[in-house]
Design an enzyme around this catalytic site. Structure first.
Site, PDB file in Angstrom:
ATOM      1  N   VAL A  11      31.430   8.434  69.274  1.00  0.00           N
ATOM      2  CA  VAL A  11      31.713   7.297  68.406  1.00  0.00           C
ATOM      3  C   VAL A  11      32.742   7.668  67.336  1.00  0.00           C
ATOM      4  CG1 VAL A  11      30.689   5.791  66.639  1.00  0.00           C
ATOM      5  CG2 VAL A  11      29.532   6.132  68.825  1.00  0.00           C
ATOM      6  N   LYS A  35      34.706  22.541  68.139  1.00  0.00           N
ATOM      7  CA  LYS A  35      35.204  21.209  68.487  1.00  0.00           C
ATOM      8  C   LYS A  35      36.449  20.887  67.665  1.00  0.00           C
ATOM      9  CE  LYS A  35      32.279  17.762  69.578  1.00  0.00           C
ATOM     10  NZ  LYS A  35      31.326  16.668  69.454  1.00  0.00           N
ATOM     11  N   GLU A 150      27.956   0.198  65.750  1.00  0.00           N
ATOM     12  CA  GLU A 150      29.000   0.305  66.775  1.00  0.00           C
ATOM     13  C   GLU A 150      28.426  -0.116  68.129  1.00  0.00           C
ATOM     14  OE1 GLU A 150      32.302   0.808  66.523  1.00  0.00           O
ATOM     15  OE2 GLU A 150      32.042   0.199  68.600  1.00  0.00           O
ATOM     16  N   PHE A 151      29.187  -0.950  68.846  1.00  0.00           N
ATOM     17  CA  PHE A 151      28.700  -1.474  70.132  1.00  0.00           C
ATOM     18  C   PHE A 151      29.496  -0.945  71.322  1.00  0.00           C
ATOM     19  CE2 PHE A 151      27.670  -4.556  66.809  1.00  0.00           C
ATOM     20  CZ  PHE A 151      26.299  -4.698  67.012  1.00  0.00           C
ATOM     21  N   ARG A 153      30.871   1.066  74.529  1.00  0.00           N
ATOM     22  CA  ARG A 153      30.194   1.685  75.673  1.00  0.00           C
ATOM     23  C   ARG A 153      31.044   2.830  76.184  1.00  0.00           C
ATOM     24  NH1 ARG A 153      30.799  -3.516  79.041  1.00  0.00           N
ATOM     25  NH2 ARG A 153      32.689  -3.362  77.794  1.00  0.00           N
ATOM     26  N   LYS A 223      21.803  -4.071  65.724  1.00  0.00           N
ATOM     27  CA  LYS A 223      22.132  -3.041  66.719  1.00  0.00           C
ATOM     28  C   LYS A 223      20.925  -2.726  67.604  1.00  0.00           C
ATOM     29  CE  LYS A 223      24.029   0.300  68.926  1.00  0.00           C
ATOM     30  NZ  LYS A 223      25.054   0.135  69.937  1.00  0.00           N
ATOM     31  N   LEU A 269      23.058  -8.353  84.391  1.00  0.00           N
ATOM     32  CA  LEU A 269      22.082  -8.838  85.351  1.00  0.00           C
ATOM     33  C   LEU A 269      22.371  -8.117  86.675  1.00  0.00           C
ATOM     34  CD1 LEU A 269      19.934 -10.909  84.671  1.00  0.00           C
ATOM     35  CD2 LEU A 269      21.335 -12.653  85.752  1.00  0.00           C
ATOM     36  N   CYS A 279      22.149   6.294  74.958  1.00  0.00           N
ATOM     37  CA  CYS A 279      21.785   5.327  73.910  1.00  0.00           C
ATOM     38  C   CYS A 279      20.541   4.497  74.207  1.00  0.00           C
ATOM     39  CB  CYS A 279      22.961   4.393  73.643  1.00  0.00           C
ATOM     40  SG  CYS A 279      24.291   5.230  72.766  1.00  0.00           S
TER      41      CYS A 279
HETATM   42  P1  NAD Z   1      27.718  12.928  69.488  1.00  0.00           P
HETATM   43  O1  NAD Z   1      26.566  13.837  69.632  1.00  0.00           O
HETATM   44  O2  NAD Z   1      28.726  12.808  70.602  1.00  0.00           O
HETATM   45  O3  NAD Z   1      28.524  13.293  68.162  1.00  0.00           O
HETATM   46  C1  NAD Z   1      27.940  13.601  66.962  1.00  0.00           C
HETATM   47  C2  NAD Z   1      28.893  14.515  66.200  1.00  0.00           C
HETATM   48  O4  NAD Z   1      28.396  14.694  64.876  1.00  0.00           O
HETATM   49  C3  NAD Z   1      29.016  15.918  66.801  1.00  0.00           C
HETATM   50  O5  NAD Z   1      30.386  16.221  66.988  1.00  0.00           O
HETATM   51  C4  NAD Z   1      28.378  16.828  65.767  1.00  0.00           C
HETATM   52  O6  NAD Z   1      28.969  18.121  65.717  1.00  0.00           O
HETATM   53  C5  NAD Z   1      28.639  16.050  64.491  1.00  0.00           C
HETATM   54  N1  NAD Z   1      27.748  16.374  63.374  1.00  0.00           N
HETATM   55  C6  NAD Z   1      26.400  16.479  63.360  1.00  0.00           C
HETATM   56  N2  NAD Z   1      25.962  16.774  62.107  1.00  0.00           N
HETATM   57  C7  NAD Z   1      27.051  16.829  61.327  1.00  0.00           C
HETATM   58  C8  NAD Z   1      27.240  17.078  59.934  1.00  0.00           C
HETATM   59  N3  NAD Z   1      26.217  17.315  59.110  1.00  0.00           N
HETATM   60  N4  NAD Z   1      28.496  17.085  59.458  1.00  0.00           N
HETATM   61  C9  NAD Z   1      29.549  16.841  60.283  1.00  0.00           C
HETATM   62  N5  NAD Z   1      29.424  16.583  61.589  1.00  0.00           N
HETATM   63  C10 NAD Z   1      28.193  16.582  62.117  1.00  0.00           C
HETATM   64  O7  NAD Z   1      27.094  11.487  69.184  1.00  0.00           O
HETATM   65  P2  NAD Z   1      27.705  10.038  69.549  1.00  0.00           P
HETATM   66  O8  NAD Z   1      27.467   9.724  70.983  1.00  0.00           O
HETATM   67  O9  NAD Z   1      29.073   9.930  68.983  1.00  0.00           O
HETATM   68  O10 NAD Z   1      26.703   9.101  68.729  1.00  0.00           O
HETATM   69  C11 NAD Z   1      26.739   9.056  67.324  1.00  0.00           C
HETATM   70  C12 NAD Z   1      25.891   7.891  66.869  1.00  0.00           C
HETATM   71  O11 NAD Z   1      26.457   6.668  67.352  1.00  0.00           O
HETATM   72  C13 NAD Z   1      24.456   7.897  67.413  1.00  0.00           C
HETATM   73  O12 NAD Z   1      23.622   7.344  66.445  1.00  0.00           O
HETATM   74  C14 NAD Z   1      24.528   6.978  68.619  1.00  0.00           C
HETATM   75  O13 NAD Z   1      23.289   6.390  68.903  1.00  0.00           O
HETATM   76  C15 NAD Z   1      25.518   5.942  68.142  1.00  0.00           C
HETATM   77  N6  NAD Z   1      26.225   5.251  69.217  1.00  0.00           N
HETATM   78  C16 NAD Z   1      26.640   5.942  70.318  1.00  0.00           C
HETATM   79  C17 NAD Z   1      27.327   5.264  71.319  1.00  0.00           C
HETATM   80  C18 NAD Z   1      27.775   5.974  72.549  1.00  0.00           C
HETATM   81  O14 NAD Z   1      28.113   5.309  73.538  1.00  0.00           O
HETATM   82  N7  NAD Z   1      27.818   7.305  72.568  1.00  0.00           N
HETATM   83  C19 NAD Z   1      27.600   3.891  71.187  1.00  0.00           C
HETATM   84  C20 NAD Z   1      27.199   3.234  70.029  1.00  0.00           C
HETATM   85  C21 NAD Z   1      26.505   3.932  69.049  1.00  0.00           C
END
Ligand code: NAD
Length: 442
Positions: A11, A35, A150-151, A153, A223, A269, A279
């Protein structure tokens, strides 16, 4: 505007790159040095269409990467939190990463800041972020906390972000609502979409997207409730698919019939092996936990979750019923071994010498396989399709024994004896005609 995005995962990286494309100055902060080093060297850690273009366009210019949260916060008035919120053993959202960022921001405040949760979090998280920041020395007037769920996908993340159905801005005070509106102004006014270099518009885009301003709590609930509703739609149609299999109906026809009611719609569907990914499973259990904590027993969610689990077991049973015994057999899997959009898929290595091929994701590439080549590669031409990507008649004509979801197995005449001896095979069609009724339903 200058924007800090904390967490450069799926995200955060997509949001940061897209904010830069909207014209903002973005600092992406992460505590994963490896990273960051990869991002700084130009690597693109996730496979997402248009992301390489956006990173190439903006990296080291409007988009920079840093591990120094305090320095980033000093130079900006808006801080998005996009860190992970994984499930705890009890199914609640683990908010410790969010809390740690809130503490870090509190210690770096040097003027008015808006802290915006973009991670998926339970209702009341904005209130908790506020409490944590106050406890860590931030003055009450020096910041607001907002929610901007955030929505997007995975797979269509960039276009989902830039061409969303709606943008939800959950802000309890006008001063922070107006900052949020400014961030999304190029989308709300449509100016971004008129640019020659805008990321191309996907089908069904709503331009300009609706801006929905709510309270922070409502935004948090939107959400969780959205994901729960979508998961419910998936479990609903999978339950209907199971009935179709029992009675000899075709779930695709049923979907067409119910989905063309505009109140229902065809999207989500799609019968299959159930929802998964990073998620839906965690968001549903988190939402169920939140509801319970608030004194509401959301039993509907229990059913959605258990239908989803059952659906996977049904698929495994289907594999057994196609192959009889599984010990020592080799199954090719499309959906784990390969990623969509890569050349790997066209080599079909998963199929070579396999006793059967399982299709587990709906990548476009899997729906356009060279069937003759596939037939020659498989040890036995058996396909068990968990995503209904093919027409059973076509597969049967191509010489495949083909199992799918909510439809009768399709079996060429030469394979029929195998199926006759198989338990739970359901009805079997032979070149369009049903030839075996109700084979053992034990
Ligand atoms: P992710 O695990 O891919 O990324 C999280 C990032 O945060 C990692 O790079 C990690 O190193 C970093 N991080 C963790 N703690 C930290 C800190 N204290 N300081 C700085 N960086 C830190 O996660 P994601 O898939 O991007 O999801 C993030 C959030 O968004 C979640 O809550 C998820 O549910 C939500 N979300 C995800 C999606 C999706 O499709 N992946 C869609 C909508 C919402």
């Amino acid at each position: 505007m200058r924007i800090v995005v904390v967490g450069s995962g799926y995200v955060g990286l997509v949001a940061g790159a897209c904010f830069a494309d909207l014209g903002h100055e973005v600092v992406l902060v992460d505590n994963d040095e490896q990273k960051l080093a990869a991002l700084k060297s130009g690597a693109v850690p996730i496979h997402e269409k248009f992301l390489p273009e956006l990173l190439a366009r903006h990296s080291s210019k409007r988009l920079t990467f840093s591990s120094d949260l305090a320095e980033a916060v000093h130079s900006s008035s808006t801080v998005f939190i996009t860190v992970g919120t994984p499930p705890t053993e009890q199914g609640e959202a683990d908010l410790s990463y969010v809390e740690s960022v809130a503490r870090g921001v509190a210690g770096a405040i040097n003027g008015y800041k808006v802290v915006i949760e973009k991670s998926t979090v339970p209702v009341y998280t904005s209130a908790w972020i506020r409490t944590v920041m106050l406890r860590n020395g931030a003055a009450p007037e020096s910041f607001d906390v907002a929610s901007n769920p955030e929505f997007l996908r995975e797979g269509t993340a960039v276009t989902d972000f830039l061409y969303p159905d709606r943008v939800v801005l959950g802000a309890d005070h006008e001063r922070c609502a107006s900052l949020l509106r400014q961030i999304y102004e190029p989308m709300a006014s449509g100016s971004y979409y008129r640019r020659q270099d805008a990321i191309p518009q996907p089908d069904r885009a709503h331009i300009p997207p609706r801006m929905i301003v709510t309270s922070a709590k409502s935004a948090e609930l939107i959400k969780h409730a959205s994901n729960a509703f979508l998961a419910m739609k998936i479990s609903f149609i999978n339950a209907v698919a199971s009935i179709c299999e029992s009675v000899g109906a075709d779930v695709q026809q049923v979907c067409q019939g119910i989905g063309s009611d505009t109140r229902i719609g065809t999207r989500f569907l799609s019968p299959g092996i159930g929802y998964g990914g990073s998620c839906f499973p965690k968001d549903l259990t988190a939402f169920r936990a939140v509801a319970r904590e608030c004194g509401y027993d959301f039993r509907l969610l229990d059913e959605v979750i258990s239908i989803n689990e059952e659906q996977r077991q049904r698929f495994v049973r289907k594999v057994r019923s196609a192959l009889w015994t599984l010990k020592g057999k080799r199954l090719g899997v499309l959906g784990l071994a390969f990623k969509g959009g890569t050349d790997d898929i066209r080599d079909y290595e998963a199929a070579a010498g396999a006793d059967a091929l399982l299709i587990l994701t709906e990548w476009h590439e899997f729906s356009t396989l060279d069937l003759d080549l596939l037939h020659s590669q498989l040890k036995y031409p058996i396909i068990i399709d968990g995503r209904n990507l093919y027409d059973p008649e076509d597969m049967m004509a191509g010489g495949f024994t083909y199992y799918s979801i909510g439809r009768q197995p399709a079996v060429p005449e030469s394979h029929i004896a195998t199926i006759m001896s198989t338990k739970n095979a359901g009805d079997v069609r032979f070149m369009g005609r049903k030839v075996v009724d109700g084979i053992s339903a034990s």
